[in-house]
Design an enzyme around this catalytic site. Structure first.
Site, short mmCIF file in Angstrom:
data_model
loop_
_atom_site.label_atom_id
_atom_site.label_comp_id
_atom_site.label_asym_id
_atom_site.label_seq_id
_atom_site.Cartn_x
_atom_site.Cartn_y
_atom_site.Cartn_z
N CYS A 115 0.84 -1.32 0.01
CA CYS A 115 -0.14 -0.09 0.06
C CYS A 115 0.88 1.30 -0.07
O CYS A 115 0.43 2.18 -0.45
CB CYS A 115 -0.75 0.03 1.17
SG CYS A 115 -2.35 -1.19 0.89
N HIS A 252 -3.28 7.37 2.45
CA HIS A 252 -3.78 6.15 1.80
C HIS A 252 -5.07 5.95 2.08
O HIS A 252 -5.47 6.08 3.59
CB HIS A 252 -2.82 4.96 2.55
CG HIS A 252 -3.35 3.55 2.22
ND1 HIS A 252 -3.59 3.23 0.81
CD2 HIS A 252 -3.24 2.36 2.88
CE1 HIS A 252 -3.81 2.03 0.78
NE2 HIS A 252 -3.70 1.58 2.16
N ASN A 282 -10.11 -0.05 -0.40
CA ASN A 282 -8.50 -0.12 -0.36
C ASN A 282 -8.00 -0.30 -1.72
O ASN A 282 -8.26 -1.67 -2.13
CB ASN A 282 -8.23 -0.80 0.91
CG ASN A 282 -6.73 -0.73 0.99
OD1 ASN A 282 -5.82 -0.35 -0.03
ND2 ASN A 282 -6.15 -1.21 2.23
O1 UT7 Z 1 -4.07 -1.02 3.43
C1 UT7 Z 1 -3.12 -1.71 4.64
C2 UT7 Z 1 -3.76 -1.40 5.57
N1 UT7 Z 1 -4.82 -2.05 6.28
C3 UT7 Z 1 -5.55 -1.56 7.05
O2 UT7 Z 1 -5.42 -0.43 7.34
C4 UT7 Z 1 -6.75 -2.22 7.87
C5 UT7 Z 1 -6.45 -2.02 9.10
N2 UT7 Z 1 -7.64 -2.37 9.97
C6 UT7 Z 1 -8.95 -2.40 9.88
O3 UT7 Z 1 -9.16 -1.32 9.23
C7 UT7 Z 1 -9.81 -2.94 10.72
O4 UT7 Z 1 -9.18 -3.67 11.70
C8 UT7 Z 1 -11.01 -3.97 10.13
C9 UT7 Z 1 -11.88 -3.31 9.22
C10 UT7 Z 1 -10.10 -4.72 9.12
C11 UT7 Z 1 -11.73 -4.54 11.37
O5 UT7 Z 1 -12.45 -3.76 11.97
P1 UT7 Z 1 -12.41 -4.06 13.48
O6 UT7 Z 1 -13.23 -3.06 14.29
O7 UT7 Z 1 -11.03 -4.17 14.07
O8 UT7 Z 1 -13.04 -5.42 13.75
P2 UT7 Z 1 -12.69 -6.63 14.47
O9 UT7 Z 1 -11.62 -7.43 13.28
O10 UT7 Z 1 -12.24 -6.34 15.76
O11 UT7 Z 1 -13.89 -7.65 14.33
C12 UT7 Z 1 -15.08 -7.20 15.09
C13 UT7 Z 1 -16.20 -8.22 14.81
C14 UT7 Z 1 -15.90 -9.51 14.65
O12 UT7 Z 1 -16.75 -10.25 15.32
P3 UT7 Z 1 -16.89 -10.90 16.85
O13 UT7 Z 1 -15.64 -11.67 17.08
O14 UT7 Z 1 -16.88 -9.59 17.75
O15 UT7 Z 1 -18.22 -11.63 16.96
C15 UT7 Z 1 -15.51 -10.05 13.45
O16 UT7 Z 1 -15.95 -11.33 13.25
O17 UT7 Z 1 -16.76 -7.89 13.45
C16 UT7 Z 1 -16.63 -9.27 12.77
N3 UT7 Z 1 -16.49 -8.73 11.38
C17 UT7 Z 1 -17.43 -8.86 10.27
N4 UT7 Z 1 -18.67 -8.53 10.52
C18 UT7 Z 1 -19.49 -8.23 9.53
C19 UT7 Z 1 -15.18 -8.95 10.69
N5 UT7 Z 1 -15.64 -8.51 9.32
C20 UT7 Z 1 -16.85 -8.51 9.16
C21 UT7 Z 1 -17.70 -8.01 8.10
N6 UT7 Z 1 -18.82 -7.94 8.23
N7 UT7 Z 1 -17.10 -8.00 6.94
#
Ligand code: UT7
Length: 325
Positions: A115, A252, A282
């Site tokens: 990225c 980004h 992204n």
């Molecule tokens: O370009 C490279 C740089 N990359 C980034 O900048 C990405 C950085 N990370 C992020 O943007 C975030 O961490 C994410 C958007 C990937 C995830 O958001 P989060 O608030 O950190 O969520 P999480 O991974 O802690 O997941 C929270 C909940 C989980 O469920 P439980 O375990 O709380 O029941 C996940 O299973 O959200 C669930 N979940 C989803 N639910 C609906 C994960 N993906 C999805 C989804 N739809 N697509």
């Protein structure tokens, strides 16, 4: 006396025709428009057509940047394509772009910093120009990231999209007493100890396959804001400026919450922050030039403005570039 400077003469962006909305994704995996918009700020992404490759997207963006710059392929002597998704393992996508633009002259190569690739590529082309190796460069960020996704994995497939953005960089000789112009400072960093937090589980030397994206999302998030602000401060300090001097912040486009977090930590008012993640998700190395081209096309970024580009991604790699437009 004069000094050599690298200016951005034109910018262009290209998104493939096919739009994939959150609602459509919700029919493919267990997700919702509400979750995606709340957590990342994405409404839709574009997906390259079958038979449309990274070099094709790159060529479209390059043509638009050259039109904006008023130059033709004859005027270009360096092509750098920042990409994680080249058409082939080799040759470089950049040489295919060179061929598709009808060029036999100059040099072309790819740069792989995920990225952060576009920010790395701008700094690389700037160095080539300042060291006399090139005079006018096409720097392109282009990705068909959709081809690295596991479309059954809701934690990654909702986050990414395809696209390309390009700039024409040009060498100028500036009188010592003339107003400053062009790339003022770049700060580039990496730390390979974080590689497993965001990587693709395949490659020519490991599995012989392309593989799929894996990401420890919350871990990447945790590192992102601090790393972004560190390089922004480093680039500002090198050029003798402070955050208050910035007219525009072009980050980004990975996640609205990361962009807002970095903007807030820097103390930037939200109206100075360019945000396009909602319409293309992204797009890895293409995201910064896509955001840049949107803000130049709609007249927000104007001649004389102080602009900060920034990116962070797999590796980890991260970097920033300060430009007087
Ligand atoms: O370009 C490279 C740089 N990359 C980034 O900048 C990405 C950085 N990370 C992020 O943007 C975030 O961490 C994410 C958007 C990937 C995830 O958001 P989060 O608030 O950190 O969520 P999480 O991974 O802690 O997941 C929270 C909940 C989980 O469920 P439980 O375990 O709380 O029941 C996940 O299973 O959200 C669930 N979940 C989803 N639910 C609906 C994960 N993906 C999805 C989804 N739809 N697509």
């Amino acid at each position: 006396m004069t000094k050599t400077r690298t200016i951005i003469r034109g910018v262009g962006g290209y998104l493939p025709e096919r739009v994939l909305t959150n609602a459509e994704l919700a029919t493919m995996v267990d997700t919702s428009d509400e979750w995606i918009q709340q957590r990342v700020g994405i409404k839709e992404r574009h997906i390259a057509a079958e038979g449309q490759f990274t070099s094709d997207l790159a060529v479209e963006a390059a043509k638009r940047a050259m039109t904006a710059a008023g130059v033709t392929p004859d005027d270009i002597d360096l092509i750098v394509v920042a990409t994680t998704t080249p058409d082939y393992t080799f040759p470089a996508a950049a040489t295919l772009v060179q061929m598709k633009l009808g060029m036999h002259h100059g040099m072309a190569f790819d740069l792989q910093a995920v990225c952060s690739g576009f920010v790395y590529a701008v700094a690389t082309a700037d160095s080539y120009i300042k060291n006399g190796l090139a005079t006018r460069a096409l720097v392109i960020g282009a990705e068909t990231f959709s081809r690295l996704l596991d479309w059954n994995d809701r934690t990654t497939c909702v986050l990414f999209g395809d696209g390309a953005g390009a700039v024409v960089l040009e060498k100028i000789e500036l009188d010592d007493d003339a107003p400053e112009q062009g790339i003022l400072a770049s700060a580039l960093r990496s730390d390979g100890h974080h590689w497993e937090k965001l990587y693709v589980d395949g490659g020519p030397s490991t599995t012989g396959t392309t593989g799929h994206v894996h990401m420890q999302g919350p871990e990447v998030f945790r590192h992102a804001v601090g790393k972004i602000t560190d390089v922004v401060y480093a680039a500002l300090e090198e050029a003798g400026y402070t955050v208050e001097d910035l007219d525009w912040f072009v980050p980004h486009q990975a996640n609205k919450r990361i962009i807002e977090g970095a903007g807030a930590k820097l103390g930037l008012p939200p109206e100075k922050v360019i945000m396009t993640v909602d319409i293309h998700a992204n797009t890895s190395a293409a995201s910064v030039p896509l955001a840049l081209s949107a803000a130049v096309a709609d007249g927000r970024i104007k001649k004389g403005d102080l602009v900060m580009l920034e990116a962070m991604g797999g590796g980890f790699t991260w970097g920033a570039s300060l430009i007087r437009w």
